[in-house]
Design a protein around this motif. Structure first.
Motif, PDB file in Angstrom:
ATOM      1  N   PRO A 188      11.439  19.286   0.340  1.00 47.23           N
ATOM      2  CA  PRO A 188      10.888  18.308   1.281  1.00 47.23           C
ATOM      3  C   PRO A 188       9.448  17.909   0.937  1.00 47.23           C
ATOM      4  O   PRO A 188       8.687  18.727   0.420  1.00 47.23           O
ATOM      5  N   ALA A 189       9.122  16.655   1.239  1.00 48.11           N
ATOM      6  CA  ALA A 189       7.803  16.124   0.883  1.00 48.11           C
ATOM      7  C   ALA A 189       7.112  15.606   2.138  1.00 48.11           C
ATOM      8  O   ALA A 189       7.753  15.001   2.998  1.00 48.11           O
ATOM      9  N   ASP A 190       5.806  15.835   2.224  1.00 51.76           N
ATOM     10  CA  ASP A 190       5.096  15.325   3.395  1.00 51.76           C
ATOM     11  C   ASP A 190       3.812  14.574   3.035  1.00 51.76           C
ATOM     12  O   ASP A 190       3.064  14.166   3.918  1.00 51.76           O
ATOM     13  N   ARG A 191       3.554  14.413   1.755  1.00 47.46           N
ATOM     14  CA  ARG A 191       2.410  13.612   1.314  1.00 47.46           C
ATOM     15  C   ARG A 191       2.908  12.764   0.164  1.00 47.46           C
ATOM     16  O   ARG A 191       3.178  13.265  -0.922  1.00 47.46           O
ATOM     17  N   ILE A 192       3.102  11.498   0.452  1.00 47.99           N
ATOM     18  CA  ILE A 192       3.843  10.646  -0.476  1.00 47.99           C
ATOM     19  C   ILE A 192       3.044   9.381  -0.785  1.00 47.99           C
ATOM     20  O   ILE A 192       2.589   8.699   0.135  1.00 47.99           O
ATOM     21  N   ASP A 193       2.882   9.098  -2.061  1.00 52.00           N
ATOM     22  CA  ASP A 193       2.263   7.825  -2.433  1.00 52.00           C
ATOM     23  C   ASP A 193       3.345   6.761  -2.490  1.00 52.00           C
ATOM     24  O   ASP A 193       4.468   7.030  -2.935  1.00 52.00           O
ATOM     25  N   ALA A 194       2.988   5.561  -2.036  1.00 50.30           N
ATOM     26  CA  ALA A 194       4.000   4.525  -1.877  1.00 50.30           C
ATOM     27  C   ALA A 194       3.362   3.149  -2.024  1.00 50.30           C
ATOM     28  O   ALA A 194       2.139   3.006  -1.994  1.00 50.30           O
ATOM     29  N   VAL A 195       4.215   2.159  -2.180  1.00 49.70           N
ATOM     30  CA  VAL A 195       3.767   0.769  -2.101  1.00 49.70           C
ATOM     31  C   VAL A 195       4.171   0.263  -0.721  1.00 49.70           C
ATOM     32  O   VAL A 195       5.316   0.455  -0.307  1.00 49.70           O
ATOM     33  N   VAL A 196       3.227  -0.331  -0.015  1.00 50.71           N
ATOM     34  CA  VAL A 196       3.531  -0.872   1.309  1.00 50.71           C
ATOM     35  C   VAL A 196       3.218  -2.363   1.338  1.00 50.71           C
ATOM     36  O   VAL A 196       2.180  -2.800   0.839  1.00 50.71           O
ATOM     37  N   ARG A 197       4.135  -3.118   1.938  1.00 52.18           N
ATOM     38  CA  ARG A 197       3.879  -4.534   2.189  1.00 52.18           C
ATOM     39  C   ARG A 197       3.740  -4.705   3.695  1.00 52.18           C
ATOM     40  O   ARG A 197       4.567  -4.211   4.465  1.00 52.18           O
ATOM     41  N   LEU A 198       2.658  -5.366   4.088  1.00 58.71           N
ATOM     42  CA  LEU A 198       2.435  -5.633   5.511  1.00 58.71           C
ATOM     43  C   LEU A 198       3.025  -7.005   5.814  1.00 58.71           C
ATOM     44  O   LEU A 198       2.768  -7.971   5.080  1.00 58.71           O
ATOM     45  N   LEU A 199       3.821  -7.082   6.865  1.00 59.31           N
ATOM     46  CA  LEU A 199       4.483  -8.354   7.182  1.00 59.31           C
ATOM     47  C   LEU A 199       3.454  -9.449   7.468  1.00 59.31           C
ATOM     48  O   LEU A 199       2.423  -9.187   8.094  1.00 59.31           O
ATOM     49  N   PRO A 200       3.763 -10.661   7.034  1.00 56.70           N
ATOM     50  CA  PRO A 200       2.822 -11.767   7.255  1.00 56.70           C
ATOM     51  C   PRO A 200       2.615 -12.034   8.744  1.00 56.70           C
ATOM     52  O   PRO A 200       1.580 -12.575   9.154  1.00 56.70           O
ATOM     53  N   SER A 201       3.590 -11.630   9.556  1.00 59.06           N
ATOM     54  CA  SER A 201       3.489 -11.882  10.996  1.00 59.06           C
ATOM     55  C   SER A 201       2.487 -10.961  11.684  1.00 59.06           C
ATOM     56  O   SER A 201       2.110 -11.179  12.832  1.00 59.06           O
TER      57      SER A 201
END
Ligand SMILES: Nc1nc2c(ncn2[C@@H]2O[C@H](COP(=O)(O)OP(=O)(O)OP(=O)(O)O)[C@@H](O)[C@H]2O)c(=O)[nH]1
Ligand SMILES: [Mg+2]
Length: 690
Positions: A267-280
């Protein structure tokens, strides 16, 4: 193929699934009473070519979006339901955004309740739909007017689904087995059953799995795949697994858990990721902002750590670190959705890059370069890129696990890239051939320089050498790498010392001459009672400290042994005395001899004889019990006769003892730089020292 519905409340999703499959998925009493869907619904539809389409019906109510995400996480194809009378509504848009975030690019739009809308209204809604789909993965998807009441359009929709299922075929059964659990219940006569979508790999009856994150081990007693009894379950199928094992109960397993190949449980609890924030969204994501992370069928509180300088503005994507309230079972590349903490809005989504993200130095240039590599979707290319960047080595076991790669897939990648594998404790590190070559050349040149500067030292401390190298491998891995180089004849190892193969301690001409004068004194008939340092001073008329210095130097290279303080014996004499002790022991029934017996054989007086035996005791050559001693058969050749060349010293007089806890070079693990189960490449051919 698994089809999921999506769309606003009351737009006719469940009714549509019912006319398509004949199954009413609103089974709960509360669902009946309120006339809305609350939980996920499941139904199956055989296609004309014999395959089966699985349906996941989701609730449209704004309060159940988390359930919708859990259902949509495993689907291949979406039926976006828009009622012709209502048109596009808030959850139409939110579900569409979620589908987009989850990377689902196949689907149709069902314009439901077509019977309730005049043609002009239908056209109006249809153009509204095309404008909201524009720029999404569903851009240009067909819009089919249907009515669950009159049956209009249902046949056309069915044909679309069959064609899509045919074109889709089967999800590739790549990777190790992962099933995202969406239900867990008890079945009379069977016991605990979990259902969910197989995200990767396959499972067979009898297989062992682990329910992760709880870590419950189980055996698969039986399988239903796409609602039929089966021997196997494959990626892209909805499966029910009857699990048996200690602690396996319906309550011990929850929606959001995963049933996985035991190798994947981490199990993982510190994860690097790519996030896109919705334009709305109206505001950017700020540092340490709390969010709700929806991953597969799980949802967890998390904080966002921004990894790039600029803010994460609406309509943009950035790298972030997600710090989770509790760990999840995940794999690199998994999609996720972010919602606000009050569970009112979907704010964005993305995919996972690194499940073992560091808590410190997480924004450095080196780290960003690693994340660039981890952003590459194809695992082989990602690994190649990682091996090319600092720290220039990769934990191959962790890489395979976090990418959920099957053994043969990882072996293939490792083979393709000719990765050099170095075993270190429980994992295997990988280096690119170029890095390994660089490492070997650096080892050779550092040792060469060291020998030049220190001709009288047998070698360099392993740790000192390690700290001078780039890449700086972890100590255990470095020890294994040196083992490999030693096997290839490039270096020689002696405890914690490393030297170039063929390096010999060279005495200065003066020392050489002095040594030549000392040898006859130490050898000859007096060899069992050789003169001490001070005696030699008198005999040769050379200062005592010179004699001591040279004796210590020769002890380090195994020419002599300091049996007692300032009392050096030739190595050959020590070896001879071991033989004598062994022959005494062998002649005794119990294998034990006394100090007096030994003294009589070497005839050197009680005091010296006892000092010799105590020296043997210290080195474990003899094992003492009261007045008796016996031989330790494992240590009989500790003081091998030295040849003409200066061999490695085993005396610890005048030199450091090997550090405690150094790697056990003799264990199989240290010996073969091979990941368990991978084909056994050996290290590449030896490096020339030219
Ligand atoms: N006239 C007409 N009524 C429909 C049609 N499809 C569904 N309905 C009615 O619309 C209401 C809602 O239908 P559901 O299928 O439960 O809607 P839903 O999208 O599943 O709703 P949630 O799951 O709660 O989001 C029910 O009363 C249905 O009888 C249709 O094609 N024509
Ligand atoms: Mg419904």
């Amino acid at each position: 193929m698994i089809v999921g519905t999506a769309g606003h409340i009351d737009h006719g999703k469940t009714s549509l699934v019912r006319v398509l499959t004949g199954v009413d998925t609103d089974r709960l009493k509360e669902e009946k009473e309120r006339g809305i869907s609350i939980d996920l619904g499941f139904a199956y539809l055989p296609t004309p070519n014999g395959s089966i389409i699985g349906f996941i019906d989701v609730p449209g109510h704004e309060r159940f979006v988390h359930t919708m995400v859990a259902g949509a996480s495993g689907i291949d194809f979406v039926v976006l339901v828009v009622a012709a009378d209502d048109g596009v509504m808030p959850q139409t848009l939110e579900h569409l955004a979620i589908v987009e975030m989850l990377g689902i690019r196949r689907g149709v739009v069902a314009l439901t309740k077509a019977d309730l809308a005049a043609p002009t209204r239908r056209d109006e809604v249809t153009s509204e739909i095309s404008s909201v789909l524009s720029g999404t993965g569903l851009d240009g998807a067909p819009v089919i007017p249907v009515s669950s009441v009159t049956g209009d359009g249902i046949e056309e929709l069915l044909q679309q689904l069959f064609a899509a299922a045919h074109a889709f075929g089967r999800r590739a059964t790549r990777g190790r087995f992962r099933l995202a659990v969406d239900r867990s219940f008890t079945l009379a006569g069977a016991g605990t059953v979990v259902t969910g979508t197989v995200l990767s790999g396959q499972v067979a009856v009898g297989d062992r799995v682990v329910v992760s994150p709880p870590g419950l081990a189980a055996r698969v007693r039986s399988i239903h795949a796409q609602n039929r009894p089966a021997e196997h379950g494959h990626a892209g199928e909805r499966c029910a697994l009857n699990l048996v094992g200690e602690g396996i109960t319906k309550d011990a397993i929850r929606r959001g858990d995963m049933a996985v190949d035991p190798e994947l449980h981490a199990p993982a609890d510190r994860i690097d990721a790519v996030v896109r924030l919705l334009p709305s969204e109206t505001r950017p994501i700020s540092q340490w902002m709390p969010v709700r992370l929806h991953h597969a069928a799980a949802d967890i509180g998390a904080r966002v750590v921004l990894l790039e300088d600029e803010a994460l503005a609406p309509g943009t994507s950035k790298r972030v670190q997600l710090v989770l309230e509790r760990p999840i079972a995940a794999a690199v590349g998994d999609r996720f959705v972010l919602r606000d903490t009050t569970a009112q809005r979907t704010i964005g989504g993305g995919h996972l890059l690194d499940l073992r993200a560091p808590s410190r130095k997480r924004r450095t240039a080196v780290r960003m370069a690693q994340l660039d590599a981890l952003s590459i979707e194809e695992p082989g290319q990602a690994l190649a890129a990682l091996l090319d960047r600092e720290p220039h080595y990769v934990d191959l076991s962790g890489f395979a696990r976090d990418h959920a790669l099957a053994e043969d897939e990882m072996a293939h990648i490792v083979g393709e890239l000719s990765v050099i594998r170095i075993a270190a404790k429980n994992h295997v590190l990988g280096l690119s051939p170029a890095t390994y070559l660089r490492l070997r050349r650096a080892v050779a040149s550092i040792l060469q320089a060291f020998h030049q500067d220190n001709p009288d030292l047998p070698g360099m401390g392993m740790e000192r050498l390690r700290l001078q190298l780039d890449p700086r491998l972890p100590a255990l891995a470095f020890a294994s790498a040196l083992q490999g180089m030693a096997r290839a004849g490039e270096v020689a190892l002696d405890g914690a010392w490393v030297k170039l193969a063929g390096h010999e301690v060279r005495l200065t001409p003066q020392d050489e001459r002095l040594w030549e004068r000392m040898v006859p004194l130490l050898g000859a008939s007096e060899r069992f009672r050789p003169p001490r340092v001070r005696d030699i001073e008198g005999l040769l008329n050379v200062p005592e400290r010179e004699i001591r210095r040279l004796s210590k130097l020769l002890a380090r290279v195994g020419k002599v042994d300091e049996v007692a303080h300032d009392h050096f014996f030739l190595r050959n004499t020590v070896a001879e005395m071991v033989q004598i002790a062994a022959s005494l022991a062998a002649a005794e029934k119990k294998g034990e001899f006394t100090a007096a017996q030994f003294r009589d054989r070497v005839n050197n007086g009680r005091k010296v004889a006892i000092q010799i035996l105590e020296f043997f005791d210290r080195h474990g050559v003899t094992l003492r019990r009261g007045d008796l001693r016996r031989m330790n058969k494992h240590r009989l050749d500790l003081f091998r006769m030295s040849s003409n060349s200066v061999g490695p010293s085993n005396s610890d007089q005048g030199r450091e003892a090997p550090p405690v806890g150094r790697p056990d070079f003799k264990s199989g693990r240290g010996r073969e730089p091979v990941l368990g189960g991978f084909d056994s490449h050996s290290l590449p051919p030896r490096l020339g020292h030219a």
